[in-house]
Design a protein around this motif. Structure first.
Motif, PDB file in Angstrom:
ATOM      1  N   GLN A 142      36.310 -60.560  22.150  1.00  0.00           N
ATOM      2  CA  GLN A 142      35.767 -59.334  21.560  1.00  0.00           C
ATOM      3  C   GLN A 142      34.488 -58.933  22.291  1.00  0.00           C
ATOM      4  N   GLU A 143      33.618 -59.887  22.503  1.00  0.00           N
ATOM      5  CA  GLU A 143      32.370 -59.604  23.210  1.00  0.00           C
ATOM      6  C   GLU A 143      32.635 -59.162  24.646  1.00  0.00           C
ATOM      7  N   ALA A 144      33.563 -59.822  25.311  1.00  0.00           N
ATOM      8  CA  ALA A 144      33.881 -59.472  26.701  1.00  0.00           C
ATOM      9  C   ALA A 144      34.403 -58.045  26.813  1.00  0.00           C
ATOM     10  N   TYR A 145      35.318 -57.670  25.936  1.00  0.00           N
ATOM     11  CA  TYR A 145      35.871 -56.317  26.020  1.00  0.00           C
ATOM     12  C   TYR A 145      34.857 -55.243  25.620  1.00  0.00           C
ATOM     13  N   ILE A 146      33.898 -55.600  24.785  1.00  0.00           N
ATOM     14  CA  ILE A 146      32.809 -54.657  24.484  1.00  0.00           C
ATOM     15  C   ILE A 146      31.960 -54.450  25.733  1.00  0.00           C
ATOM     16  N   VAL A 147      31.634 -55.547  26.411  1.00  0.00           N
ATOM     17  CA  VAL A 147      30.869 -55.448  27.663  1.00  0.00           C
ATOM     18  C   VAL A 147      31.646 -54.632  28.691  1.00  0.00           C
ATOM     19  N   VAL A 148      32.935 -54.892  28.795  1.00  0.00           N
ATOM     20  CA  VAL A 148      33.782 -54.151  29.740  1.00  0.00           C
ATOM     21  C   VAL A 148      33.772 -52.669  29.407  1.00  0.00           C
ATOM     22  N   TYR A 149      33.976 -52.343  28.140  1.00  0.00           N
ATOM     23  CA  TYR A 149      34.034 -50.939  27.738  1.00  0.00           C
ATOM     24  C   TYR A 149      32.728 -50.210  28.060  1.00  0.00           C
ATOM     25  N   ASN A 170      30.483 -51.046  30.331  1.00  0.00           N
ATOM     26  CA  ASN A 170      30.101 -51.068  31.745  1.00  0.00           C
ATOM     27  C   ASN A 170      31.178 -50.595  32.706  1.00  0.00           C
ATOM     28  N   LEU A 171      32.354 -50.303  32.208  1.00  0.00           N
ATOM     29  CA  LEU A 171      33.455 -49.872  33.070  1.00  0.00           C
ATOM     30  C   LEU A 171      33.131 -48.622  33.895  1.00  0.00           C
ATOM     31  N   PRO A 172      32.387 -47.662  33.359  1.00  0.00           N
ATOM     32  CA  PRO A 172      32.065 -46.499  34.192  1.00  0.00           C
ATOM     33  C   PRO A 172      31.307 -46.868  35.475  1.00  0.00           C
ATOM     34  N   GLY A 173      30.597 -47.967  35.468  1.00  0.00           N
ATOM     35  CA  GLY A 173      29.836 -48.377  36.638  1.00  0.00           C
ATOM     36  C   GLY A 173      30.597 -49.258  37.614  1.00  0.00           C
ATOM     37  N   LEU A 174      31.838 -49.602  37.293  1.00  0.00           N
ATOM     38  CA  LEU A 174      32.633 -50.443  38.198  1.00  0.00           C
ATOM     39  C   LEU A 174      33.071 -49.605  39.390  1.00  0.00           C
ATOM     40  N   HIS A 175      32.553 -49.923  40.560  1.00  0.00           N
ATOM     41  CA  HIS A 175      32.815 -49.121  41.760  1.00  0.00           C
ATOM     42  C   HIS A 175      34.137 -49.451  42.432  1.00  0.00           C
ATOM     43  N   GLU A 176      34.646 -50.644  42.199  1.00  0.00           N
ATOM     44  CA  GLU A 176      35.905 -51.076  42.819  1.00  0.00           C
ATOM     45  C   GLU A 176      36.933 -51.367  41.722  1.00  0.00           C
ATOM     46  N   PRO A 177      37.663 -50.368  41.263  1.00  0.00           N
ATOM     47  CA  PRO A 177      38.643 -50.592  40.191  1.00  0.00           C
ATOM     48  C   PRO A 177      39.663 -51.676  40.500  1.00  0.00           C
ATOM     49  N   LYS A 178      39.968 -51.908  41.769  1.00  0.00           N
ATOM     50  CA  LYS A 178      40.953 -52.942  42.104  1.00  0.00           C
ATOM     51  C   LYS A 178      40.416 -54.353  41.821  1.00  0.00           C
ATOM     52  N   CYS A 179      39.118 -54.473  41.613  1.00  0.00           N
ATOM     53  CA  CYS A 179      38.506 -55.772  41.312  1.00  0.00           C
ATOM     54  C   CYS A 179      38.375 -56.008  39.807  1.00  0.00           C
ATOM     55  N   ARG A 213      37.258 -61.418  34.303  1.00  0.00           N
ATOM     56  CA  ARG A 213      37.228 -62.880  34.186  1.00  0.00           C
ATOM     57  C   ARG A 213      35.809 -63.407  34.316  1.00  0.00           C
ATOM     58  N   SER A 214      35.023 -62.815  35.211  1.00  0.00           N
ATOM     59  CA  SER A 214      33.650 -63.302  35.369  1.00  0.00           C
ATOM     60  C   SER A 214      32.825 -63.006  34.117  1.00  0.00           C
ATOM     61  N   ILE A 215      33.058 -61.863  33.491  1.00  0.00           N
ATOM     62  CA  ILE A 215      32.370 -61.538  32.238  1.00  0.00           C
ATOM     63  C   ILE A 215      32.779 -62.531  31.149  1.00  0.00           C
ATOM     64  N   LEU A 216      34.074 -62.752  31.018  1.00  0.00           N
ATOM     65  CA  LEU A 216      34.570 -63.678  30.002  1.00  0.00           C
ATOM     66  C   LEU A 216      34.079 -65.095  30.264  1.00  0.00           C
ATOM     67  N   GLN A 217      34.092 -65.512  31.514  1.00  0.00           N
ATOM     68  CA  GLN A 217      33.619 -66.848  31.872  1.00  0.00           C
ATOM     69  C   GLN A 217      32.159 -67.022  31.457  1.00  0.00           C
ATOM     70  N   ARG A 218      31.343 -66.028  31.731  1.00  0.00           N
ATOM     71  CA  ARG A 218      29.924 -66.114  31.378  1.00  0.00           C
ATOM     72  C   ARG A 218      29.750 -66.189  29.859  1.00  0.00           C
ATOM     73  N   ILE A 219      30.509 -65.403  29.142  1.00  0.00           N
ATOM     74  CA  ILE A 219      30.420 -65.416  27.679  1.00  0.00           C
ATOM     75  C   ILE A 219      30.872 -66.768  27.129  1.00  0.00           C
ATOM     76  N   CYS A 220      31.970 -67.299  27.654  1.00  0.00           N
ATOM     77  CA  CYS A 220      32.444 -68.626  27.223  1.00  0.00           C
ATOM     78  C   CYS A 220      31.403 -69.695  27.532  1.00  0.00           C
ATOM     79  N   TYR A 221      30.830 -69.602  28.699  1.00  0.00           N
ATOM     80  CA  TYR A 221      29.789 -70.554  29.103  1.00  0.00           C
ATOM     81  C   TYR A 221      28.626 -70.501  28.111  1.00  0.00           C
TER      82      TYR A 221
END
Length: 184
Positions: free
Chosen positions: A57-64, A66-75, A81-89
């Protein structure tokens, strides 16, 4: 001649671009297509369904947000995964009262189901050796070799530089090798 099949990465990149243009249905589809794999990862990492759901839930909130700032949609998948990994950590760090608390949840990432029955004792020994590593070295070893993360993603998850991750991996590997050769 048939048109080439759209890869998952290309399809997700297209959804990301749609979300960046304020298409809420595209975000719902992006969520639906990526949730299961991310949930499985969070469950393996945290060993707690409720915490895994909180992490997602937290990861998808962060994604939502910050998604406008993602310059490389293919990444997108790597970024997610890096957002989720950090949250899990972070959740694991908050939950642990002593280093042993994290050891149990992270050592479950070791792939014992891939081993043949003759190697189960060896895998148990390796788990024990990994569990005795200093926390940062253990974290780096598990994320690199068992969660198969890239160095830059590990660095982001551990909130350190790539060179620090490389140093943790080298020290951890040397310690594991020396202890394994000594027989534990």
């Amino acid at each position: 001649m048939e048109p080439p099949a759209v890869t998952e990465t290309a399809y997700l990149a297209g959804l990301v671009r749609r979300v960046q243009k304020n298409d809420s249905e595209a975000f719902a589809e992006l969520y639906a297509l990526t949730y299961e794999r991310q949930y499985a990862f969070a469950c393996r990492y945290l060993k707690d369904d409720r915490l895994a759901q909180d992490a997602l839930q937290e990861a998808y909130i962060v994604v939502y947000r910050n998604l406008p700032g993602l310059h490389e949609p293919k990444c997108f998948l790597t970024w997610l995964r890096s957002i989720l990994q950090r949250i899990c950590y972070d959740l694991a760090a908050k939950r642990r009262k002593q280093p042993a608390g994290v050891q149990a949840e992270q050592l479950d990432l070791l792939p014992d189901e891939l081993a043949d029955p003759g190697r189960l004792n060896e895998i148990g020994e390796m788990r024990d050796l990994v569990s005795r590593l200093p926390y940062r070295e253990r974290e780096a070893i598990i994320l690199r070799y068992f969660a198969e993360m890239e160095l830059r993603d590990i660095a982001q998850a551990m909130d350190c530089s790539v060179s620090s991750v490389t140093r943790y991996l080298r020290r951890g590997y040397e310690t594991l090798r020396a202890n394994y050769q000594k027989g534990g």
